[in-house]
Design a protein around this motif. Structure first.
Motif, mmCIF file in Angstrom:
data_model
loop_
_atom_site.group_PDB
_atom_site.id
_atom_site.type_symbol
_atom_site.label_atom_id
_atom_site.label_comp_id
_atom_site.label_asym_id
_atom_site.label_seq_id
_atom_site.Cartn_x
_atom_site.Cartn_y
_atom_site.Cartn_z
ATOM 1 N N GLN A 29 75.087 36.059 76.991
ATOM 2 C CA GLN A 29 76.444 35.734 77.482
ATOM 3 C C GLN A 29 77.387 35.531 76.296
ATOM 4 O O GLN A 29 78.541 35.938 76.315
ATOM 5 C CB GLN A 29 76.428 34.428 78.288
ATOM 6 C CG GLN A 29 75.889 34.565 79.683
ATOM 7 C CD GLN A 29 75.850 33.210 80.417
ATOM 8 O OE1 GLN A 29 76.300 32.191 79.915
ATOM 9 N NE2 GLN A 29 75.306 33.228 81.614
ATOM 10 N N ASN A 52 78.991 19.381 77.569
ATOM 11 C CA ASN A 52 80.268 20.084 77.820
ATOM 12 C C ASN A 52 81.453 19.115 77.734
ATOM 13 O O ASN A 52 82.456 19.387 77.069
ATOM 14 C CB ASN A 52 80.268 20.724 79.219
ATOM 15 C CG ASN A 52 79.199 21.794 79.382
ATOM 16 O OD1 ASN A 52 78.447 22.083 78.461
ATOM 17 N ND2 ASN A 52 79.116 22.389 80.576
ATOM 18 N N LYS A 64 77.439 37.165 82.729
ATOM 19 C CA LYS A 64 78.684 36.421 82.531
ATOM 20 C C LYS A 64 79.162 36.594 81.087
ATOM 21 O O LYS A 64 78.378 36.914 80.197
ATOM 22 C CB LYS A 64 78.422 34.940 82.778
ATOM 23 C CG LYS A 64 78.196 34.574 84.240
ATOM 24 C CD LYS A 64 78.266 33.059 84.425
ATOM 25 C CE LYS A 64 78.310 32.662 85.876
ATOM 26 N NZ LYS A 64 77.023 32.868 86.565
ATOM 27 N N SER A 95 85.007 32.850 80.424
ATOM 28 C CA SER A 95 86.156 32.912 81.336
ATOM 29 C C SER A 95 87.469 33.193 80.599
ATOM 30 O O SER A 95 88.347 33.874 81.116
ATOM 31 C CB SER A 95 86.278 31.556 82.045
ATOM 32 O OG SER A 95 86.234 30.489 81.098
ATOM 33 N N SER A 113 76.971 20.594 85.749
ATOM 34 C CA SER A 113 76.440 21.598 84.814
ATOM 35 C C SER A 113 74.920 21.694 84.992
ATOM 36 O O SER A 113 74.181 20.885 84.438
ATOM 37 C CB SER A 113 76.812 21.176 83.386
ATOM 38 O OG SER A 113 76.010 21.845 82.447
ATOM 39 N N LYS A 155 71.289 23.002 73.461
ATOM 40 C CA LYS A 155 72.598 22.333 73.437
ATOM 41 C C LYS A 155 72.411 20.994 72.751
ATOM 42 O O LYS A 155 71.423 20.295 73.004
ATOM 43 C CB LYS A 155 73.060 22.072 74.881
ATOM 44 C CG LYS A 155 73.720 23.253 75.540
ATOM 45 C CD LYS A 155 74.003 22.984 76.989
ATOM 46 C CE LYS A 155 75.469 22.752 77.247
ATOM 47 N NZ LYS A 155 75.826 23.054 78.662
HETATM 48 N N1 FAQ Z 1 82.892 31.117 81.108
HETATM 49 O O1 FAQ Z 1 75.293 24.671 83.297
HETATM 50 P P1 FAQ Z 1 76.424 25.170 82.472
HETATM 51 C C1 FAQ Z 1 84.367 32.989 71.430
HETATM 52 C C2 FAQ Z 1 78.714 29.267 83.376
HETATM 53 S S1 FAQ Z 1 82.784 32.892 72.038
HETATM 54 C C3 FAQ Z 1 82.022 31.748 81.934
HETATM 55 O O2 FAQ Z 1 77.246 24.155 81.759
HETATM 56 P P2 FAQ Z 1 75.410 26.201 79.958
HETATM 57 C C4 FAQ Z 1 84.580 33.735 70.163
HETATM 58 C C5 FAQ Z 1 77.352 29.148 82.705
HETATM 59 O O3 FAQ Z 1 77.034 30.344 82.028
HETATM 60 C C6 FAQ Z 1 82.945 32.065 73.592
HETATM 61 N N2 FAQ Z 1 80.931 31.125 82.456
HETATM 62 O O4 FAQ Z 1 75.889 26.309 81.484
HETATM 63 C C7 FAQ Z 1 85.860 34.449 70.190
HETATM 64 C C8 FAQ Z 1 76.466 28.860 83.896
HETATM 65 O O5 FAQ Z 1 76.208 30.049 84.625
HETATM 66 P P3 FAQ Z 1 74.726 30.711 84.717
HETATM 67 C C9 FAQ Z 1 81.670 31.989 74.266
HETATM 68 C C10 FAQ Z 1 80.729 29.843 82.092
HETATM 69 O O6 FAQ Z 1 74.926 27.520 79.532
HETATM 70 C C11 FAQ Z 1 87.048 33.777 70.007
HETATM 71 C C12 FAQ Z 1 77.377 28.031 84.797
HETATM 72 O O7 FAQ Z 1 78.711 28.280 84.369
HETATM 73 N N3 FAQ Z 1 80.860 30.973 73.683
HETATM 74 O O8 FAQ Z 1 85.199 32.468 72.071
HETATM 75 C C13 FAQ Z 1 81.588 29.151 81.216
HETATM 76 O O9 FAQ Z 1 74.501 25.029 79.778
HETATM 77 C C14 FAQ Z 1 88.261 34.473 70.024
HETATM 78 C C15 FAQ Z 1 77.073 26.540 84.694
HETATM 79 O O10 FAQ Z 1 77.403 26.025 83.389
HETATM 80 C C16 FAQ Z 1 79.566 30.835 74.041
HETATM 81 O O11 FAQ Z 1 79.056 31.566 74.852
HETATM 82 C C17 FAQ Z 1 82.710 29.841 80.719
HETATM 83 N N4 FAQ Z 1 83.618 29.270 79.887
HETATM 84 O O12 FAQ Z 1 76.751 25.840 79.172
HETATM 85 C C18 FAQ Z 1 85.869 35.818 70.394
HETATM 86 C C19 FAQ Z 1 78.802 29.747 73.331
HETATM 87 N N5 FAQ Z 1 81.121 27.904 81.051
HETATM 88 O O13 FAQ Z 1 74.452 31.330 83.366
HETATM 89 C C20 FAQ Z 1 87.091 36.515 70.409
HETATM 90 C C21 FAQ Z 1 77.386 29.650 73.782
HETATM 91 C C22 FAQ Z 1 79.997 27.803 81.809
HETATM 92 O O14 FAQ Z 1 73.761 29.584 85.010
HETATM 93 C C23 FAQ Z 1 88.282 35.833 70.212
HETATM 94 N N6 FAQ Z 1 77.265 29.152 75.119
HETATM 95 N N7 FAQ Z 1 79.780 28.968 82.434
HETATM 96 O O15 FAQ Z 1 74.819 31.746 85.780
HETATM 97 C C24 FAQ Z 1 77.255 27.829 75.453
HETATM 98 O O16 FAQ Z 1 77.428 26.950 74.609
HETATM 99 C C25 FAQ Z 1 76.977 27.472 76.877
HETATM 100 O O17 FAQ Z 1 76.399 28.582 77.506
HETATM 101 C C26 FAQ Z 1 78.241 26.996 77.676
HETATM 102 C C27 FAQ Z 1 77.822 26.757 79.118
HETATM 103 C C28 FAQ Z 1 78.773 25.697 77.090
HETATM 104 C C29 FAQ Z 1 79.341 28.059 77.647
#
Ligand code: FAQ
Length: 338
Positions: free
Chosen positions: A63, A244, A129, A132, A228, A240
């Motif tokens: 993701q 969040n 995913k 967002s 979450s 993590k």
């Molecule tokens: N958007 O139980 P949690 C960037 C989903 S990189 C969409 O809290 P988790 C660089 C989540 O997947 C930005 N979906 O989940 C850049 C879960 O669904 P699932 C990306 C979201 O994994 C900058 C459900 O909601 N960064 O910006 C979102 O423990 C500028 C329940 O949520 C990362 O991916 C969301 N915002 O925590 C590029 C960092 N939030 O999979 C270009 C790594 C939650 O069960 C220009 N990821 N969901 O179906 C993480 O740290 C974690 O995965 C979280 C979510 C904190 C995003």
């Protein structure tokens, strides 16, 4: 930076007599895994890990990778319209960095035994995913600055703790990603600072962009801790490190003084310092909007996916040519060896 080895030891690496050793019972493997996690150690691709740990990592890392490459689109849209050569050069470098981050992350996920094709299939079919935040449009040049300042700022806040993630390849990839994101955040802030020293129209453009992006950036950190489903286990596994809500709070506390320096107002009438808590209080986030966007119903979801699918299809001839070239080279090498 990290290897792409799967969970299969090379023959050369196997200790003598390894094949004769009794395979430890699952509970012994689990106990070893738990001990490494409890000691804050690193799990590497060849180590035994519970299936659920592997699955969680593939979910989160893929993701994250998708977010990086879809994240290239809103800003890439402005490369040809950047207001000066300096800004264009910076933006090209930034967008290229995001592509690189996607590649490190896909590689890290591959070490868990998931192929890149599988991950792309999941993205292109709409099953996977991505963040967002990338389903909103960048309407003016100020949006590009705000994406750097706030979106990259939020991404860094979330990613610094991931440098200490228990899975080695992800943690190591994050170190370089965070260094680059830090440059991205600063260039965004600096671009906005120069607009805020400009005309009334430029200042209004910055304020308008901040008004449109602020709440979406707060939602980027994911649902409230109580809603979450993945957090408790993710924290137990050391994937993590900070929840969040706590990351969101840290981001707000860090951003308020930056907004003051810029001279912009953050669009939240309830935003105020709470001396008792030692943090800023803030107004309610629209979680209905967040879930609608996550579930495919944001302003740009369809456009983003269609652009990625088109890029994939347009690049098919490159992949075909590379494979044909590799085949020819292999045939030539076999003929020469014969
Ligand atoms: N958007 O139980 P949690 C960037 C989903 S990189 C969409 O809290 P988790 C660089 C989540 O997947 C930005 N979906 O989940 C850049 C879960 O669904 P699932 C990306 C979201 O994994 C900058 C459900 O909601 N960064 O910006 C979102 O423990 C500028 C329940 O949520 C990362 O991916 C969301 N915002 O925590 C590029 C960092 N939030 O999979 C270009 C790594 C939650 O069960 C220009 N990821 N969901 O179906 C993480 O740290 C974690 O995965 C979280 C979510 C904190 C995003």
């Amino acid at each position: 930076m990290y290897t792409q080895s799967f969970n299969v030891p090379d023959k050369a690496d196997a200790p003598p007599g390894a094949a004769l050793k009794a395979v430890p019972h699952d509970s012994a493997l689990q106990a070893h895994f738990d001990a490494v996690i409890d000691a804050d150690g690193k799990i590497e691709p060849r180590d035994w890990m519970p299936d659920a740990y592997r699955k969680t990592l593939v979910r989160q890392i893929s993701q994250h990778a998708h977010s990086e490459i879809v994240g290239m689109l809103p800003e890439g849209n402005w490369i040809s319209r950047a207001p000066s050569l300096k800004r264009k050069t910076i933006l090209v470098a930034k967008v290229q960095d995001e592509g690189g981050h996607g590649l490190y992350l896909y590689s890290a996920a591959e070490t868990l035994g998931t192929s890149r094709d599988q991950m792309f299939d999941a993205l292109h079919s709409g099953k996977a995913k991505y963040s967002s935040i990338f389903n909103y449009p960048t309407l003016t040049w100020a949006d590009v600055g705000v994406v750097g300042w706030l979106v990259d700022g939020a991404a860094i806040m979330n990613q610094i703790p991931l440098c200490r993630c228990s899975f080695g390849p992800y943690a190591r990839a994050m170190i370089r990603v965070c260094k680059e994101e830090s440059f991205h955040q600063r260039q965004g802030f600096e671009a906005l600072l120069s607009m805020m020293q400009g005309t009334a129209e430029q200042k209004a453009m910055v304020q308008d962009a901040v008004n449109r992006w602020w709440w979406k950036c707060l939602a980027m950190f994911g649902p409230p801790d109580a809603d979450s489903p993945n957090s408790v286990q993710g924290m137990r596994w050391g994937i993590k490190r900070i929840s969040n809500d706590d990351l969101r709070q840290k981001f707000i506390d860090a951003t308020v003084p930056q907004a003051e320096v810029l001279g912009v107002t953050l669009p939240d009438p309830d935003l105020k310092w709470n001396a008792e808590r030692g943090h800023h209080d803030h107004g309610p986030i629209d979680w209905d909007e967040f879930w609608a966007v996550v579930n495919g119903d944001g302003p740009c979801n369809k456009e983003r996916l269609a652009t990625r699918v088109k890029a994939w299809n347009d690049g098919q001839w490159v992949r075909d040519a590379a494979l044909a070239h590799a085949r020819k080279q292999e045939e030539r090498a076999m003929k020469e060896a014969a």
